[in-house]
Design a protein around this motif. Structure first.
Motif, PDB file in Angstrom:
ATOM      1  N   UNK A  91       0.810  -1.218   0.000  1.00 45.34           N
ATOM      2  CA  UNK A  91       0.000   0.000   0.000  1.00 45.34           C
ATOM      3  C   UNK A  91       0.845   1.271   0.000  1.00 45.34           C
ATOM      4  N   UNK A  92       2.170   1.116   0.082  1.00 54.28           N
ATOM      5  CA  UNK A  92       3.073   2.257   0.022  1.00 54.28           C
ATOM      6  C   UNK A  92       3.125   3.109   1.269  1.00 54.28           C
ATOM      7  N   UNK A  93       2.472   2.681   2.328  1.00 50.64           N
ATOM      8  CA  UNK A  93       2.396   3.501   3.544  1.00 50.64           C
ATOM      9  C   UNK A  93       3.252   2.973   4.696  1.00 50.64           C
ATOM     10  N   UNK A 130      13.003   2.678  15.084  1.00 48.18           N
ATOM     11  CA  UNK A 130      13.116   3.399  13.818  1.00 48.18           C
ATOM     12  C   UNK A 130      11.869   4.236  13.554  1.00 48.18           C
ATOM     13  N   UNK A 131      10.695   3.695  13.873  1.00 53.48           N
ATOM     14  CA  UNK A 131       9.443   4.435  13.677  1.00 53.48           C
ATOM     15  C   UNK A 131       9.420   5.693  14.534  1.00 53.48           C
ATOM     16  N   UNK A 132       9.830   5.559  15.796  1.00 56.30           N
ATOM     17  CA  UNK A 132       9.798   6.694  16.715  1.00 56.30           C
ATOM     18  C   UNK A 132      10.790   7.782  16.314  1.00 56.30           C
ATOM     19  N   UNK A 133      11.979   7.380  15.877  1.00 63.58           N
ATOM     20  CA  UNK A 133      13.015   8.364  15.565  1.00 63.58           C
ATOM     21  C   UNK A 133      12.793   9.006  14.198  1.00 63.58           C
ATOM     22  N   UNK A 134      12.375   8.215  13.209  1.00 63.64           N
ATOM     23  CA  UNK A 134      12.236   8.749  11.845  1.00 63.64           C
ATOM     24  C   UNK A 134      10.861   9.346  11.572  1.00 63.64           C
ATOM     25  N   UNK A 135       9.870   8.974  12.396  1.00 66.72           N
ATOM     26  CA  UNK A 135       8.525   9.453  12.154  1.00 66.72           C
ATOM     27  C   UNK A 135       7.807   8.699  11.055  1.00 66.72           C
ATOM     28  N   UNK A 136       8.383   7.622  10.566  1.00 72.38           N
ATOM     29  CA  UNK A 136       7.762   6.796   9.536  1.00 72.38           C
ATOM     30  C   UNK A 136       7.237   5.511  10.171  1.00 72.38           C
ATOM     31  N   UNK A 137       6.327   4.850   9.493  1.00 68.24           N
ATOM     32  CA  UNK A 137       5.778   3.605  10.014  1.00 68.24           C
ATOM     33  C   UNK A 137       6.609   2.437   9.501  1.00 68.24           C
ATOM     34  N   UNK A 138       7.324   1.801  10.403  1.00 65.13           N
ATOM     35  CA  UNK A 138       8.211   0.692  10.039  1.00 65.13           C
ATOM     36  C   UNK A 138       7.844  -0.517  10.888  1.00 65.13           C
ATOM     37  N   UNK A 139       7.643  -1.659  10.230  1.00 63.37           N
ATOM     38  CA  UNK A 139       7.233  -2.870  10.929  1.00 63.37           C
ATOM     39  C   UNK A 139       8.132  -4.051  10.567  1.00 63.37           C
ATOM     40  N   UNK A 171      19.507   8.345  16.128  1.00 68.32           N
ATOM     41  CA  UNK A 171      19.267   9.780  16.306  1.00 68.32           C
ATOM     42  C   UNK A 171      20.390  10.608  15.677  1.00 68.32           C
ATOM     43  N   UNK A 172      21.618  10.097  15.760  1.00 69.65           N
ATOM     44  CA  UNK A 172      22.746  10.799  15.150  1.00 69.65           C
ATOM     45  C   UNK A 172      22.703  10.731  13.627  1.00 69.65           C
ATOM     46  N   UNK A 173      22.031   9.714  13.094  1.00 61.14           N
ATOM     47  CA  UNK A 173      22.046   9.484  11.647  1.00 61.14           C
ATOM     48  C   UNK A 173      20.661   9.556  11.002  1.00 61.14           C
ATOM     49  N   UNK A 174      19.691  10.137  11.680  1.00 61.42           N
ATOM     50  CA  UNK A 174      18.324  10.091  11.158  1.00 61.42           C
ATOM     51  C   UNK A 174      18.162  10.844   9.841  1.00 61.42           C
ATOM     52  N   UNK A 175      19.030  11.817   9.582  1.00 70.01           N
ATOM     53  CA  UNK A 175      18.956  12.528   8.311  1.00 70.01           C
ATOM     54  C   UNK A 175      19.174  11.588   7.128  1.00 70.01           C
ATOM     55  N   UNK A 176      19.951  10.538   7.363  1.00 72.41           N
ATOM     56  CA  UNK A 176      20.221   9.576   6.285  1.00 72.41           C
ATOM     57  C   UNK A 176      18.983   8.760   5.928  1.00 72.41           C
ATOM     58  N   UNK A 177      17.986   8.774   6.815  1.00 70.36           N
ATOM     59  CA  UNK A 177      16.771   7.991   6.580  1.00 70.36           C
ATOM     60  C   UNK A 177      15.611   8.842   6.057  1.00 70.36           C
ATOM     61  N   UNK A 178      15.835  10.123   5.865  1.00 68.93           N
ATOM     62  CA  UNK A 178      14.720  11.007   5.537  1.00 68.93           C
ATOM     63  C   UNK A 178      14.150  10.727   4.151  1.00 68.93           C
ATOM     64  N   UNK A 179      14.945  10.150   3.250  1.00 69.24           N
ATOM     65  CA  UNK A 179      14.464   9.894   1.897  1.00 69.24           C
ATOM     66  C   UNK A 179      14.114   8.435   1.659  1.00 69.24           C
ATOM     67  N   UNK A 180      13.687   7.747   2.702  1.00 72.12           N
ATOM     68  CA  UNK A 180      13.310   6.342   2.568  1.00 72.12           C
ATOM     69  C   UNK A 180      12.254   6.157   1.485  1.00 72.12           C
TER      70      UNK A 180
END
Length: 391
Positions: free
Chosen positions: A264-266, A322-331, A382-391
């Protein structure tokens, strides 16, 4: 010079002594940039990493009839640690369908070790690279390392890189092609033979378990098995060795085990096929200070295999953080090694996860003793969360 006052230099310490002419006001001249060249061979660079101390011995200056400091300048050269894998990258990933723009690298291990040694200052650093003009090599040189060109496939360059060293950090290459395991074993044995013949006092090898041997041939994990054989060889030929066995790199989450988007892309699926088993993790950046601690306590660690881990988490816990730090839904995708292999995962990596499910020894308490600042997963993320912003 009074030999009793200036004894106390042990056999592992090299020193040069020179007397300074006096200036008119009786002050000893100061010398800067003291150097010693080493015959023009690879590694023949200026020794900037010298610890010097001046012991002023009162002597009579006959030209002026007064006492003046005319003591010996004693220059003590630090023990040299040759660091392999300071800048080189692993050739490629076995997962051709997954982006590998910034794969975990040999440079990550050796670079971490070289950086930590330079920060600590106890040892001199000789960083080995195939290309001394690389930006990473130049940065190491600027930081005070001796940077030399050598190749694990070239015995002459290896010998030059190891000559005169007290110890070494050794990491061998694995390129994922079919012949890579055999090549890695040949490289590792060549370093071991030279370390023995040159009399190195302490080698720290970046090793792993020989999974094929441990499982009676049921599992083959090529990038583990080759290192396992090299571990055994270092000991067999009598090199004083400590093996450090890294766990799953946190950095892998940025590359070969990148998240997969659900249908579903979410939601992002974290596809680590180890079931509910606790998976050991650590940032490769934290290896360096582990190695420094081991080198500073050789009697405690020579002859030991040290399984490293900063934290043990279930895949579900990794996903939650990962969900809490990046703000994305990861399961947690909750896939098995069999499912992983069926859907295009490399068999050798599927077997690696099967081996992880057998819970190889990885010691969090010892890891944190060796490097109290080794990061937990949340801290690293937390130190590297910018690297995950374009997931």
């Amino acid at each position: 010079m009074d030999p009793k006052r200036d004894s106390g230099l042990n056999e592992d310490t090299r020193s040069w002594q020179s007397f300074h002419p006096l200036t008119h006001n009786h002050e000893a001249k100061k010398e800067e940039g003291i150097t010693k060249k080493r015959g023009g061979k690879p590694g023949a660079v200026l020794y900037k990493q010298l610890v010097s101390s001046v012991r002023d011995t009162p002597r009579v200056c006959t030209s002026h009839g007064t006492d003046a400091p005319l003591g010996p300048l004693i220059i003590i050269m630090k023990k040299i640690i040759t660091v392999f894998g300071s800048t080189e990258k692993i050739i490629s990933s076995p997962l051709s369908t997954i982006p590998t723009t910034n794969p975990p690298t040999l440079g990550a291990q050796g670079g971490s070790v070289a950086k930590a040694l330079l920060e600590d200052g106890t040892f001199a650093v000789r960083a080995v690279t195939r290309d001394t003009s690389k930006p990473a090599a130049l940065k190491l040189k600027e930081a005070g390392a001796e940077v030399v060109a050598a190749d694990l496939d070239d015995k002459r360059s290896l010998e030059a890189a190891l000559t005169g060293a007290y110890g070494a950090f050794v990491v061998t290459t694995h390129g994922w092609e079919d012949s890579s395991k055999e090549k890695e074993i040949i490289q590792g044995k060549a370093v071991a033979d030279l370390a023995k013949s040159l009399g190195l006092k302490h080698v720290i090898f970046s090793g792993l378990e020989n999974v094929k041997k441990l499982t009676g041939g049921k599992l083959e994990v090529h990038h583990f098995d080759g290192k396992g054989e090299v571990e055994e060889y270092f000991r067999a030929v009598g090199v004083p060795t400590t093996s450090v066995r890294l766990p799953y790199y946190y950095e892998n989450l940025l590359t070969i085990f990148k998240k997969h988007t659900s249908k579903d892309g979410k939601v992002y699926d974290l596809r680590l096929p180890v079931g509910d088993v606790l998976l050991d993790g650590m940032s490769v950046e934290d290896l360096g200070h582990v190695v420094v601690s081991i080198l500073k306590s050789p009697s405690e660690y020579i002859g030991k295999d040290i399984g490293l881990s900063a934290e043990k988490l279930k895949v579900e816990q990794y996903a939650e953080i990962m969900s809490k730090v990046t703000g994305k839904t990861i399961k947690d995708a909750k896939i098995s090694p069999e499912d992983y292999e069926k859907h295009g995962g490399a068999k050798t990596l599927a077997n690696m996860f099967r081996f992880y499910m057998m819970r190889p020894v990885r010691d969090v308490e010892l890891t944190l003793k060796l490097n109290p600042k080794a990061k937990k997963f949340r801290h690293w993320l937390e130190e590297n969360k910018e690297a995950f912003k374009d997931l």
